[in-house]
Design a protein around this motif. Structure first.
Motif, PDB file in Angstrom:
ATOM      1  N   PRO A  12       0.860  -1.184   0.000  1.00  0.00           N
ATOM      2  CA  PRO A  12       0.000   0.000   0.000  1.00  0.00           C
ATOM      3  C   PRO A  12       0.898   1.237   0.000  1.00  0.00           C
ATOM      4  O   PRO A  12       2.053   1.166   0.443  1.00  0.00           O
ATOM      5  N   ILE A  13       0.370   2.340  -0.478  1.00  0.00           N
ATOM      6  CA  ILE A  13       1.129   3.581  -0.270  1.00  0.00           C
ATOM      7  C   ILE A  13       0.640   4.131   1.069  1.00  0.00           C
ATOM      8  O   ILE A  13      -0.546   4.239   1.315  1.00  0.00           O
ATOM      9  N   TYR A  14       1.598   4.402   1.952  1.00  0.00           N
ATOM     10  CA  TYR A  14       1.247   4.712   3.348  1.00  0.00           C
ATOM     11  C   TYR A  14       0.923   6.190   3.514  1.00  0.00           C
ATOM     12  O   TYR A  14       1.459   7.036   2.803  1.00  0.00           O
ATOM     13  N   TYR A  15       0.061   6.486   4.498  1.00  0.00           N
ATOM     14  CA  TYR A  15      -0.257   7.879   4.808  1.00  0.00           C
ATOM     15  C   TYR A  15       0.923   8.502   5.543  1.00  0.00           C
ATOM     16  O   TYR A  15       1.336   7.992   6.599  1.00  0.00           O
ATOM     17  N   PRO A  16       1.435   9.618   5.041  1.00  0.00           N
ATOM     18  CA  PRO A  16       2.539  10.253   5.780  1.00  0.00           C
ATOM     19  C   PRO A  16       2.005  11.236   6.818  1.00  0.00           C
ATOM     20  O   PRO A  16       2.530  12.337   6.971  1.00  0.00           O
ATOM     21  N   ILE A  22       6.093  -0.561  13.183  1.00  0.00           N
ATOM     22  CA  ILE A  22       6.488  -1.922  12.839  1.00  0.00           C
ATOM     23  C   ILE A  22       5.427  -2.640  11.984  1.00  0.00           C
ATOM     24  O   ILE A  22       5.742  -3.531  11.194  1.00  0.00           O
ATOM     25  N   GLY A  23       4.161  -2.225  12.101  1.00  0.00           N
ATOM     26  CA  GLY A  23       3.103  -2.809  11.272  1.00  0.00           C
ATOM     27  C   GLY A  23       3.333  -2.492   9.799  1.00  0.00           C
ATOM     28  O   GLY A  23       3.255  -3.368   8.935  1.00  0.00           O
ATOM     29  N   HIS A  24       3.625  -1.229   9.497  1.00  0.00           N
ATOM     30  CA  HIS A  24       3.911  -0.858   8.111  1.00  0.00           C
ATOM     31  C   HIS A  24       5.181  -1.573   7.629  1.00  0.00           C
ATOM     32  O   HIS A  24       5.289  -2.008   6.488  1.00  0.00           O
ATOM     33  N   ALA A  25       6.142  -1.670   8.563  1.00  0.00           N
ATOM     34  CA  ALA A  25       7.400  -2.330   8.201  1.00  0.00           C
ATOM     35  C   ALA A  25       7.140  -3.784   7.834  1.00  0.00           C
ATOM     36  O   ALA A  25       7.786  -4.334   6.940  1.00  0.00           O
ATOM     37  N   TYR A  26       6.171  -4.412   8.504  1.00  0.00           N
ATOM     38  CA  TYR A  26       5.877  -5.812   8.192  1.00  0.00           C
ATOM     39  C   TYR A  26       5.543  -5.976   6.708  1.00  0.00           C
ATOM     40  O   TYR A  26       6.127  -6.798   6.009  1.00  0.00           O
ATOM     41  N   THR A  27       4.572  -5.199   6.229  1.00  0.00           N
ATOM     42  CA  THR A  27       4.156  -5.346   4.829  1.00  0.00           C
ATOM     43  C   THR A  27       5.334  -5.098   3.880  1.00  0.00           C
ATOM     44  O   THR A  27       5.537  -5.827   2.909  1.00  0.00           O
ATOM     45  N   THR A  28       6.098  -4.061   4.185  1.00  0.00           N
ATOM     46  CA  THR A  28       7.169  -3.666   3.267  1.00  0.00           C
ATOM     47  C   THR A  28       8.297  -4.698   3.270  1.00  0.00           C
ATOM     48  O   THR A  28       8.871  -5.006   2.217  1.00  0.00           O
ATOM     49  N   THR A  51       3.885   6.791  -0.915  1.00  0.00           N
ATOM     50  CA  THR A  51       3.072   7.488   0.092  1.00  0.00           C
ATOM     51  C   THR A  51       1.817   8.094  -0.522  1.00  0.00           C
ATOM     52  O   THR A  51       1.827   8.595  -1.652  1.00  0.00           O
ATOM     53  N   ASP A  52       0.761   8.078   0.286  1.00  0.00           N
ATOM     54  CA  ASP A  52      -0.577   8.510  -0.102  1.00  0.00           C
ATOM     55  C   ASP A  52      -0.796   9.858   0.584  1.00  0.00           C
ATOM     56  O   ASP A  52      -1.106   9.904   1.769  1.00  0.00           O
ATOM     57  N   GLU A  53      -0.607  10.954  -0.181  1.00  0.00           N
ATOM     58  CA  GLU A  53      -0.356  12.232   0.481  1.00  0.00           C
ATOM     59  C   GLU A  53      -1.529  13.205   0.498  1.00  0.00           C
ATOM     60  O   GLU A  53      -1.422  14.284   1.064  1.00  0.00           O
ATOM     61  N   MET A 258      -1.031  -6.264   1.307  1.00  0.00           N
ATOM     62  CA  MET A 258      -1.532  -5.293   2.295  1.00  0.00           C
ATOM     63  C   MET A 258      -2.041  -6.062   3.511  1.00  0.00           C
ATOM     64  O   MET A 258      -2.077  -7.284   3.491  1.00  0.00           O
ATOM     65  N   ALA A 259      -2.514  -5.324   4.532  1.00  0.00           N
ATOM     66  CA  ALA A 259      -3.199  -5.991   5.645  1.00  0.00           C
ATOM     67  C   ALA A 259      -4.693  -5.998   5.361  1.00  0.00           C
ATOM     68  O   ALA A 259      -5.183  -5.311   4.469  1.00  0.00           O
ATOM     69  N   LYS A 260      -5.409  -6.749   6.178  1.00  0.00           N
ATOM     70  CA  LYS A 260      -6.829  -6.977   5.909  1.00  0.00           C
ATOM     71  C   LYS A 260      -7.684  -5.713   6.004  1.00  0.00           C
ATOM     72  O   LYS A 260      -8.788  -5.687   5.479  1.00  0.00           O
ATOM     73  N   ASP A 261      -7.159  -4.631   6.649  1.00  0.00           N
ATOM     74  CA  ASP A 261      -7.962  -3.418   6.813  1.00  0.00           C
ATOM     75  C   ASP A 261      -8.386  -2.801   5.490  1.00  0.00           C
ATOM     76  O   ASP A 261      -9.408  -2.122   5.423  1.00  0.00           O
ATOM     77  N   ILE A 262      -7.581  -3.018   4.441  1.00  0.00           N
ATOM     78  CA  ILE A 262      -7.900  -2.310   3.196  1.00  0.00           C
ATOM     79  C   ILE A 262      -8.165  -3.277   2.039  1.00  0.00           C
ATOM     80  O   ILE A 262      -8.041  -2.917   0.879  1.00  0.00           O
ATOM     81  N   TRP A 290      -2.838  -8.517  11.198  1.00  0.00           N
ATOM     82  CA  TRP A 290      -2.242  -7.361  11.864  1.00  0.00           C
ATOM     83  C   TRP A 290      -1.223  -7.784  12.889  1.00  0.00           C
ATOM     84  O   TRP A 290      -1.412  -8.802  13.571  1.00  0.00           O
ATOM     85  N   ILE A 291      -0.207  -6.953  13.034  1.00  0.00           N
ATOM     86  CA  ILE A 291       0.676  -7.103  14.186  1.00  0.00           C
ATOM     87  C   ILE A 291       0.045  -6.288  15.304  1.00  0.00           C
ATOM     88  O   ILE A 291      -0.194  -5.093  15.158  1.00  0.00           O
ATOM     89  N   MET A 292      -0.254  -6.981  16.400  1.00  0.00           N
ATOM     90  CA  MET A 292      -0.899  -6.311  17.527  1.00  0.00           C
ATOM     91  C   MET A 292       0.088  -6.250  18.691  1.00  0.00           C
ATOM     92  O   MET A 292       1.093  -6.964  18.703  1.00  0.00           O
TER      93      MET A 292
END
Ligand code: MSP
Length: 650
Positions: A12-16, A22-28, A51-53, A258-262, A290-292
């Motif tokens: 996913p392109i992440y929101y800056p 670490i959750g975003h790092a997981y996907t990447t 990034t999703d800006e 991506m993670a399941k949220d999207i 998700w990493i919780m």
């Protein structure tokens, strides 16, 4: 020249709006592992992240800091790029939705879809919160108030453009049915199918309540809805409408990860947008869990986010990547804890993998003056290790192809364990005592080095620096960058006669005590003993025997489980009440994922009774029950005959 097969993977392109965790790092990292695997297989890989800006949230975050959106975002994007460098992410490109290339493509697409009648101007009606400048549906409201700020909302109408999604729903359902791999894992596919079947509404794809977005090309009062803009990055990134050669090489994408949220955005809106554009759909949309944290989800507002770059500083990039890739089972959520990270480093990496390499290197140095000998003869044991290596190769390949990252690393761990067992079984230190066994010893050494070569190839996508670091000692390859994946499927590729040398420990052990004693997030010091000094290296000659007196120091007892309950807020722990002779004891045991409390009650187990008591999650544990385990099973040792509790086990 024949054109190489291409492979296009995206995150996913992440929101800056804030620094990533670490959750975003997981996907990447997971996507990077896949990209590296495919490159090693000879594919021409394009790996896109970014990034999703745009959008109101970003605009507001910037204004709160008294900054212009772009000024605010630029700082965070620089941090994100730095984080990806720290994690050795090998992305081909990094796309920002504020770049001119994205604006051009989004506007062209909006125009085209509008002109063909799939976007129409209509009215959006909903509950509006003016301080938040956001519309909500009836269902989203919290007791009739704004779910974000809790203030009153009013019914408002806004002129908006709508994308006629419903028209494409039957085609999408058909595509999902005909392509069972399109949405993974299966649970997500079912969720998406049910959602589509419950009826798709047309999607509002423009906003007039804020300006931070790409203007609708023919109506400057509107900006394009942030998701309509964001999804298009996957096309812009590979040159859609701008570089036909590039685009035809990589589109359709092989994997959107991506993670399941999207998942719904990627498995419903996105394919429908592509259908409207007459473009082929991505081959696979994969949603991991998700990493919780133990207390729930990570979030900035809770102040509990984990910064991956701090972990890399403490433990090294290979170890952090290894932990992330292994931790989340396919499609499932997982819990992050620094204790688990450290225990993975100590058990999988330092004890098993690091030791396998340092023991083998030390033995070749000692018994063959550092020169890798040739395999001279073959026994059943040799055949077994060869078969284990071939199985690891086929399993690792199959699991990676399915994006089952965790099981990919479980397959490599099994090979490492098998190789360590092979050392114990062949007892090279015994063979070395008698010159008549030199040939046999040579074969054992060759087979170990060969297994290590294969392990290093198989783990390279997960741990990008390990192969090079190990190669400095082992000298297996002239150029590690040229090593291909398929070389791990060949047994016997190591050249004998190569010289190896001693080097530093590849994975220094982390002192777990420092972690336990320190405050949360305490700096954990890695012991920097070298391979030559490491106590484990003493095993290179003989295992460290203990005497019967040493064993007698363990007070092992038969204990009957008379009560058992789950530890609250801890998935893995059971609290057992044990009867040990006349005494009752409480023991906390990490078996909750393998036994229910009901299954445990009545069992006679083996208790290590004189283990120093320790507090686990606030409960004092007086001893430890014994269990056998591997990657799949945990089997608590039980006493099956009628032996009274309290009796000694010896
Ligand atoms: N900007 C959108 C995506 C647009 S893609 C066209 C977005 N951004 S986000 O910054 O919120 O990132 C969400 C993604 O970050 C998740 O889908 C997942 O890939 C990753 N993760 C964020 N937190 C995570 C965890 N706690 N665990 C695992 N992945 C997580 O949504």
């Amino acid at each position: 020249m024949e054109k190489r097969k291409s492979f296009y993977i995206t995150t996913p392109i992440y929101y800056p709006s804030d620094n990533l965790h670490i959750g975003h790092a997981y996907t990447t990292v997971a996507a990077d592992c896949m990209a590296r695997f495919k490159r090693m297989q000879g594919y021409d890989v394009f790996y896109l992240t970014g990034t999703d800006e745009h959008g109101q949230k970003i605009e507001r975050a910037a204004r709160e800091k008294g900054m212009e959106p772009i000024e605010y975002i630029d700082g965070i994007v620089a941090n994100i790029k730095k984080l990806w460098q720290t994690l050795l992410i090998s992305n081909t490109d990094f796309i920002r939705t504020t770049e001119p290339r994205q604006k051009e493509v989004v506007q062209k697409i909006f125009n085209r879809v509008y002109e063909q009648g799939d976007i129409i101007l209509s009215e959006y009606e909903g509950w509006y919160c003016s301080p938040c400048e956001t519309f909500f549906t009836e269902r989203q409201l919290a007791e009739g108030k704004c779910p974000d700020c809790g203030r009153d909302v009013e019914m408002l109408k806004e002129e908006s453009y709508f994308f006629k999604m419903s028209k494409y729903a039957p085609r999408l359902l058909e595509h999902i049915e005909n392509n069972p791999d399109f949405i993974q894992p299966e649970s997500r596919r079912n969720e998406v199918v049910n959602f589509i079947k419950s009826g798709l509404e047309d999607l509002c794809v423009s906003r007039t309540t804020f300006q931070w977005g790409i203007p609708v090309p023919f109506n400057q009062l509107h900006v394009v809805y942030v998701w309509f803009d964001a999804l298009i990055n996957y096309l812009t990134g590979v040159g859609y409408l701008q570089d036909d050669e590039l685009f035809s090489r990589y589109w359709p994408a092989d994997v959107h990860l991506m993670a399941k949220d999207i998942i719904r955005f990627h498995a419903i809106i996105w394919p429908i947008m592509l259908m409207a554009l007459d473009l082929p759909l991505p081959k696979k949309v994969m949603a991991h869990g998700w990493i919780m944290l133990e207390g729930g989800k990570m979030s900035k507002s809770k102040g509990n986010v984990i910064d991956p770059s701090i972990l890399v500083d403490k433990y090294g990039v290979d170890a952090v990547r290894y932990y992330l890739i292994k931790e989340l089972s396919f499609g499932q959520d997982g819990i992050y804890s620094e204790e688990i990270l450290v225990s993975r480093i100590n058990s999988d990496l330092a004890n098993d993998l690091g030791n396998l390499i340092s023991r083998t290197a030390a033995m070749i140095i000692r018994y063959f003056q550092g020169t890798i000998p040739a395999a001279e003869s073959s026994t059943d044991l040799d055949l077994q290790i060869k078969e284990a290596a071939q199985l690891a190769f086929s399993e690792a390949t199959e699991k990676l192809e399915k994006l089952d990252f965790s099981n990919y690393l479980h397959a490599t761990s099994r090979l490492v364990s098998r190789a360590n067992k092979y050392i114990d079984e062949t007892a090279p230190w015994q063979l070395a005592k008698d010159p008549a066994h030199t040939e046999r010893l040579a074969t054992v050494m060759y087979n170990l080095i060969e297994t290590i070569r294969i392990v290093l190839i198989l783990t390279a996508p997960a741990m990008p620096t390990l192969m090079t670091r190990a190669n400095q000692q082992l000298g297996l390859w002239e150029d590690c960058t040229k090593v291909t994946w398929d070389e791990a499927g060949i047994w016997g590729a190591t050249r004998s006669g190569t010289n190896i040398s001693k080097g530093a420990a590849l994975f220094p052990r982390v002192d777990i005590k420092t972690l336990e004693e320190g405050p949360s997030g305490a700096t954990v010091q890695a012991e920097t003993t070298t391979a030559n000094e490491a106590p484990a290296c003493e095993q290179t000659t003989e295992p460290e025997y203990i005497s019967i007196e040493d064993f007698a120091r363990l007070d092992l007892r038969v204990a009957e489980v008379i009560a058992c309950e789950k530890m609250k807020k801890a998935d893995k722990l059971l609290i057992l009440t044990l009867k040990v002779g006349e005494e009752e004891r409480t023991v906390v045991s990490g078996i909750a994922q393998h036994y229910t409390p009901e299954e445990m009650v009545g069992k006679k187990v083996v208790l290590l009774a004189n283990l120093k008591p320790t507090k686990l999650r606030g409960v004092m544990s007086h001893g430890m029950i014994l269990a056998a385990s591997d990657d799949k099973y945990v089997d608590v040792l039980t006493v099956t005959k009628d032996i009274a509790s309290g009796e000694r086990v010896k």
